[in-house]
Structure formats: C-alpha cells, structure tokens
Design a protein around this motif. Structure first.
Motif, PDB file in Angstrom:
ATOM      1  N   LEU A   1     -35.041 -19.544 -37.510  1.00  0.00           N
ATOM      2  CA  LEU A   1     -34.730 -19.633 -35.870  1.00  0.00           C
ATOM      3  C   LEU A   1     -34.917 -18.142 -35.484  1.00  0.00           C
ATOM      4  O   LEU A   1     -35.471 -17.876 -34.274  1.00  0.00           O
ATOM      5  CB  LEU A   1     -33.271 -19.793 -35.853  1.00  0.00           C
ATOM      6  CG  LEU A   1     -32.556 -21.212 -36.081  1.00  0.00           C
ATOM      7  CD1 LEU A   1     -31.255 -21.076 -36.172  1.00  0.00           C
ATOM      8  CD2 LEU A   1     -33.144 -22.217 -35.354  1.00  0.00           C
ATOM      9  N   VAL A   2     -35.011 -16.984 -36.264  1.00  0.00           N
ATOM     10  CA  VAL A   2     -35.507 -15.572 -35.652  1.00  0.00           C
ATOM     11  C   VAL A   2     -36.722 -15.555 -35.352  1.00  0.00           C
ATOM     12  O   VAL A   2     -37.239 -15.193 -34.484  1.00  0.00           O
ATOM     13  CB  VAL A   2     -34.890 -14.721 -36.631  1.00  0.00           C
ATOM     14  CG1 VAL A   2     -35.497 -13.102 -36.184  1.00  0.00           C
ATOM     15  CG2 VAL A   2     -33.338 -14.681 -36.889  1.00  0.00           C
ATOM     16  N   ALA A   3     -37.672 -16.378 -36.249  1.00  0.00           N
ATOM     17  CA  ALA A   3     -39.139 -16.100 -36.097  1.00  0.00           C
ATOM     18  C   ALA A   3     -39.559 -17.155 -34.954  1.00  0.00           C
ATOM     19  O   ALA A   3     -40.386 -16.688 -34.074  1.00  0.00           O
ATOM     20  CB  ALA A   3     -39.788 -16.667 -37.241  1.00  0.00           C
ATOM     21  N   LEU A   4     -38.606 -18.142 -34.859  1.00  0.00           N
ATOM     22  CA  LEU A   4     -39.059 -19.118 -33.478  1.00  0.00           C
ATOM     23  C   LEU A   4     -38.815 -18.305 -32.343  1.00  0.00           C
ATOM     24  O   LEU A   4     -39.563 -18.589 -31.273  1.00  0.00           O
ATOM     25  CB  LEU A   4     -38.436 -20.385 -33.680  1.00  0.00           C
ATOM     26  CG  LEU A   4     -38.458 -21.368 -32.381  1.00  0.00           C
ATOM     27  CD1 LEU A   4     -39.974 -21.700 -32.347  1.00  0.00           C
ATOM     28  CD2 LEU A   4     -37.635 -22.627 -32.625  1.00  0.00           C
ATOM     29  N   ALA A   5     -37.530 -17.440 -32.100  1.00  0.00           N
ATOM     30  CA  ALA A   5     -37.345 -16.681 -30.988  1.00  0.00           C
ATOM     31  C   ALA A   5     -38.177 -15.801 -30.634  1.00  0.00           C
ATOM     32  O   ALA A   5     -38.634 -15.390 -29.337  1.00  0.00           O
ATOM     33  CB  ALA A   5     -35.736 -16.246 -31.088  1.00  0.00           C
ATOM     34  N   LEU A   6     -38.713 -15.104 -31.685  1.00  0.00           N
ATOM     35  CA  LEU A   6     -39.755 -13.875 -31.372  1.00  0.00           C
ATOM     36  C   LEU A   6     -40.984 -14.458 -30.867  1.00  0.00           C
ATOM     37  O   LEU A   6     -41.787 -13.720 -30.140  1.00  0.00           O
ATOM     38  CB  LEU A   6     -39.815 -13.095 -32.638  1.00  0.00           C
ATOM     39  CG  LEU A   6     -38.755 -12.474 -33.433  1.00  0.00           C
ATOM     40  CD1 LEU A   6     -39.055 -11.616 -34.400  1.00  0.00           C
ATOM     41  CD2 LEU A   6     -38.175 -11.420 -32.144  1.00  0.00           C
ATOM     42  N   GLY A   7     -41.315 -15.748 -31.684  1.00  0.00           N
ATOM     43  CA  GLY A   7     -42.630 -16.373 -31.095  1.00  0.00           C
ATOM     44  C   GLY A   7     -42.773 -16.644 -29.694  1.00  0.00           C
ATOM     45  O   GLY A   7     -43.603 -16.447 -28.802  1.00  0.00           O
ATOM     46  N   LEU A   8     -41.415 -17.453 -29.139  1.00  0.00           N
ATOM     47  CA  LEU A   8     -41.433 -17.761 -27.625  1.00  0.00           C
ATOM     48  C   LEU A   8     -41.189 -16.477 -26.816  1.00  0.00           C
ATOM     49  O   LEU A   8     -41.881 -16.629 -25.788  1.00  0.00           O
ATOM     50  CB  LEU A   8     -40.061 -18.572 -27.434  1.00  0.00           C
ATOM     51  CG  LEU A   8     -39.866 -19.909 -28.166  1.00  0.00           C
ATOM     52  CD1 LEU A   8     -38.536 -20.551 -28.031  1.00  0.00           C
ATOM     53  CD2 LEU A   8     -41.039 -20.736 -27.757  1.00  0.00           C
ATOM     54  N   LEU A   9     -40.665 -15.348 -27.389  1.00  0.00           N
ATOM     55  CA  LEU A   9     -40.835 -14.276 -26.435  1.00  0.00           C
ATOM     56  C   LEU A   9     -42.077 -13.501 -26.204  1.00  0.00           C
ATOM     57  O   LEU A   9     -42.570 -13.013 -25.307  1.00  0.00           O
ATOM     58  CB  LEU A   9     -39.641 -13.129 -26.973  1.00  0.00           C
ATOM     59  CG  LEU A   9     -39.544 -11.836 -26.458  1.00  0.00           C
ATOM     60  CD1 LEU A   9     -38.799 -12.056 -25.006  1.00  0.00           C
ATOM     61  CD2 LEU A   9     -38.831 -11.005 -27.191  1.00  0.00           C
ATOM     62  N   GLY A  10     -42.742 -13.602 -27.349  1.00  0.00           N
ATOM     63  CA  GLY A  10     -44.221 -13.219 -27.341  1.00  0.00           C
ATOM     64  C   GLY A  10     -45.094 -13.889 -26.446  1.00  0.00           C
ATOM     65  O   GLY A  10     -45.902 -13.351 -25.583  1.00  0.00           O
ATOM     66  N   TYR A  11     -44.884 -15.346 -26.374  1.00  0.00           N
ATOM     67  CA  TYR A  11     -45.794 -16.347 -25.416  1.00  0.00           C
ATOM     68  C   TYR A  11     -45.264 -15.964 -24.216  1.00  0.00           C
ATOM     69  O   TYR A  11     -46.343 -15.700 -23.065  1.00  0.00           O
ATOM     70  CB  TYR A  11     -45.255 -17.499 -26.017  1.00  0.00           C
ATOM     71  CG  TYR A  11     -45.901 -18.657 -24.994  1.00  0.00           C
ATOM     72  CD1 TYR A  11     -47.410 -18.935 -25.039  1.00  0.00           C
ATOM     73  CD2 TYR A  11     -45.164 -19.231 -24.000  1.00  0.00           C
ATOM     74  CE1 TYR A  11     -47.868 -19.846 -24.266  1.00  0.00           C
ATOM     75  CE2 TYR A  11     -45.720 -20.076 -23.161  1.00  0.00           C
ATOM     76  CZ  TYR A  11     -47.063 -20.342 -23.271  1.00  0.00           C
ATOM     77  OH  TYR A  11     -47.512 -21.374 -22.385  1.00  0.00           O
ATOM     78  N   HIS A  12     -44.016 -15.781 -23.807  1.00  0.00           N
ATOM     79  CA  HIS A  12     -43.715 -15.561 -22.298  1.00  0.00           C
ATOM     80  C   HIS A  12     -44.144 -14.245 -21.751  1.00  0.00           C
ATOM     81  O   HIS A  12     -44.737 -14.176 -20.498  1.00  0.00           O
ATOM     82  CB  HIS A  12     -42.224 -15.599 -21.984  1.00  0.00           C
ATOM     83  CG  HIS A  12     -41.598 -16.884 -22.093  1.00  0.00           C
ATOM     84  ND1 HIS A  12     -41.779 -17.819 -21.189  1.00  0.00           N
ATOM     85  CD2 HIS A  12     -40.911 -17.642 -23.147  1.00  0.00           C
ATOM     86  CE1 HIS A  12     -41.333 -18.954 -21.438  1.00  0.00           C
ATOM     87  NE2 HIS A  12     -40.853 -19.081 -22.676  1.00  0.00           N
ATOM     88  N   VAL A  13     -44.281 -13.130 -22.590  1.00  0.00           N
ATOM     89  CA  VAL A  13     -44.731 -12.038 -22.244  1.00  0.00           C
ATOM     90  C   VAL A  13     -46.353 -12.093 -21.974  1.00  0.00           C
ATOM     91  O   VAL A  13     -46.812 -11.278 -20.818  1.00  0.00           O
ATOM     92  CB  VAL A  13     -44.566 -10.807 -23.517  1.00  0.00           C
ATOM     93  CG1 VAL A  13     -45.062  -9.597 -23.114  1.00  0.00           C
ATOM     94  CG2 VAL A  13     -42.974 -10.695 -23.470  1.00  0.00           C
ATOM     95  N   ALA A  14     -47.195 -12.797 -23.109  1.00  0.00           N
ATOM     96  CA  ALA A  14     -48.416 -12.870 -22.748  1.00  0.00           C
ATOM     97  C   ALA A  14     -48.757 -13.775 -21.391  1.00  0.00           C
ATOM     98  O   ALA A  14     -49.753 -13.370 -20.759  1.00  0.00           O
ATOM     99  CB  ALA A  14     -49.036 -13.476 -24.234  1.00  0.00           C
ATOM    100  N   VAL A  15     -48.069 -14.752 -21.317  1.00  0.00           N
ATOM    101  CA  VAL A  15     -48.392 -15.612 -20.246  1.00  0.00           C
ATOM    102  C   VAL A  15     -48.055 -14.681 -18.700  1.00  0.00           C
ATOM    103  O   VAL A  15     -48.840 -14.764 -17.770  1.00  0.00           O
ATOM    104  CB  VAL A  15     -47.643 -16.717 -20.255  1.00  0.00           C
ATOM    105  CG1 VAL A  15     -47.895 -17.492 -18.948  1.00  0.00           C
ATOM    106  CG2 VAL A  15     -48.299 -17.821 -21.481  1.00  0.00           C
TER     107      VAL A  15
END
Length: 262
Positions: A47-61
């Motif tokens: 769950l922590v890894a998934l949350a970090l991945g979503l956060l990085g995707y939104h920052v890149a977009v």
C-alpha cells in the motif's frame, strides 16, 4: 507477676525480611506485546509503494502539462476567431491540430503569396488536408489586406521602399474624359477609352477605371513602378495583392508602352 516467666538474657528473634513490591499487576507483560504477521507487513508495504507511485505520477503529469502552451477552449476560440493574415506563430499554436512545424509553414505560405484571400487557401500549405481544414474552419477567418486598408481610409500608409537610383517622376497624364451616364450605375466602373499605360497613369485613374483595384492597390502600383518601371503587363503580379484572376480581369484595359528612361 504472671504465671509466665521471662528469662532474662535470652536472644530475641528478628522479624523476617519484607520482599520488594513487584509493581502493579494490571499492565501488559513483555510477553503480551502484539506483533504483525508477515502477510500483514507485506500488505502494508504494498500500500505504501502504491501511494508513492501515484504521487510520483501526478507530479510528472502536472510538470508536463505546465510546460505545454496554453490551449484555449473551443467555445473561447469561437468567440475570438483568429485572423490568419494577422496571426503570429504563438497564436497559431493555440489552434487545434497545429504544431510548431505546421504553424511555421502557414506563416511562410502567407508571406509567399502576399496574404490569404480566404480560409480555403490553407489547403496550399503542406500538411493541411480536408480534415484539418474543417477542424480549423470554426476558429479562423481571413481579413484581406486590401479590405482592411479600404475600410480604414484614414490609416497612414507604411514607409515607402527607397532604391539606390531614384527614377524621375513620370509625366503628368492627360486628363481623362468625364464618365458617361453608364458610370452612374452602382458598383460599376467605366473602362478607359484607351488602355491605361501602367507606367504613366495616376493612382486615381487605376481606381476609377479598373475593376477590383481599390485605393490600396492603386497606391502599390504607383510605388512599385517608382522603384522599377513595368516591362510588361504580366509584371503587375509583382504588386502585392494582384493575383492571376485580377490580372486577367484588367488585362484588356491596361498596356505597357515604352518604359520611361531611368
């Protein structure tokens, strides 16, 4: 004395030692500390890894969207249609389906042909097909150079181009006969009695007798021949705004006699 006898000098026994207080017995013991099972630890890490991945995707977009040119909504574009003859490179990038290369080719084609006469002239630009033309039709319009100058007669003309050798002023043309009754018909011009010499006629003669030639084009003809006299009627095409269709319309009413000496 009582019946009990106390023996003097006998040793007195000391009381037993008091054990230390073990503390409260209601708290948790060290053996009762809860521990997570291994599946629970794996689930929490996922769950922590998934949350970090979503956060990085939104920052890149968000960073990529911020670097793009601002795009206008179709409703806003329809309210403020873009004039193809006045648009700059940055303005063309706001149109749907127009990138950097296509915007540059539109500007080059506009300078090459002296401005667009209608929206359909975009088909002469490489890369503009029927689909892109229909997509852009709702967002662009064309105001020809001649229409704008004739609509604003008080606008001051631009600086005239100068040449190294200044040609002598042309001789004053003979006065033209007054127009007959046919000239009073609305929207019609009276053809000249004899073809106008494009190297000697005045701007007023061009405007009065030639169909499709307004004040702006008349002035440009005079300015162009001041730089270099016309050697033939076909050389009128070097004047900005005179296309093949306009040339064929005025060809019977103009001529080039012996060019004046420079």
């Amino acid at each position: 004395m009582s019946g009990r006898s106390v023996m003097l000098g006998a040793p007195v026994a000391s009381p037993p030692p008091v054990p230390p207080w073990p503390g409260p017995t209601w708290g948790p013991s060290p053996d009762d500390t809860p521990t997570w099972s291994r599946p629970a630890q794996w689930s929490a890490g996922l769950l922590v890894a998934l949350a970090l991945g979503l956060l990085g995707y939104h920052v890149a977009v968000g960073h990529r969207a911020a670097s793009r040119p601002t795009s206008l909504e179709p409703r806003a574009l329809s309210k403020a249609s873009l004039d193809l003859n006045r648009a700059e490179h940055a303005d063309l990038l706001q149109l749907p389906g127009v990138g950097d290369g296509l915007a540059r080719r539109i500007l080059e084609q506009r300078d090459r042909q002296g401005g667009f006469q209608r929206v359909e002239d975009l088909r002469s630009v490489r890369g503009v097909g029927p689909a892109i033309l229909e997509q852009l039709r709702a967002f662009v319009h064309v105001v020809a150079y001649d229409e704008e100058e004739e609509a604003s007669p008080t606008a001051s003309p631009g600086p005239k181009a100068t040449s190294a050798a200044v040609a002598p002023p042309p001789p004053t043309p003979p006065p033209t006969p007054p127009p007959g009754p046919a000239a009073k018909r609305k929207g019609k011009k009276v053809p000249p009695v004899v073809p106008l010499d494009v190297n000697r006629a005045s701007a007023a003669d061009f405007e009065r007798h030639l169909e499709g030639i307004g004040p702006a084009l008349s002035r440009r003809i005079v300015e162009s021949r001041a730089q270099r006299p016309f050697g033939s009627v076909e050389e009128l095409c070097r004047v900005k705004g005179i296309k093949a269709k306009t040339l064929e319309r005025i060809r019977p009413h103009v001529a080039v006699r012996q060019p004046p000496s420079r």
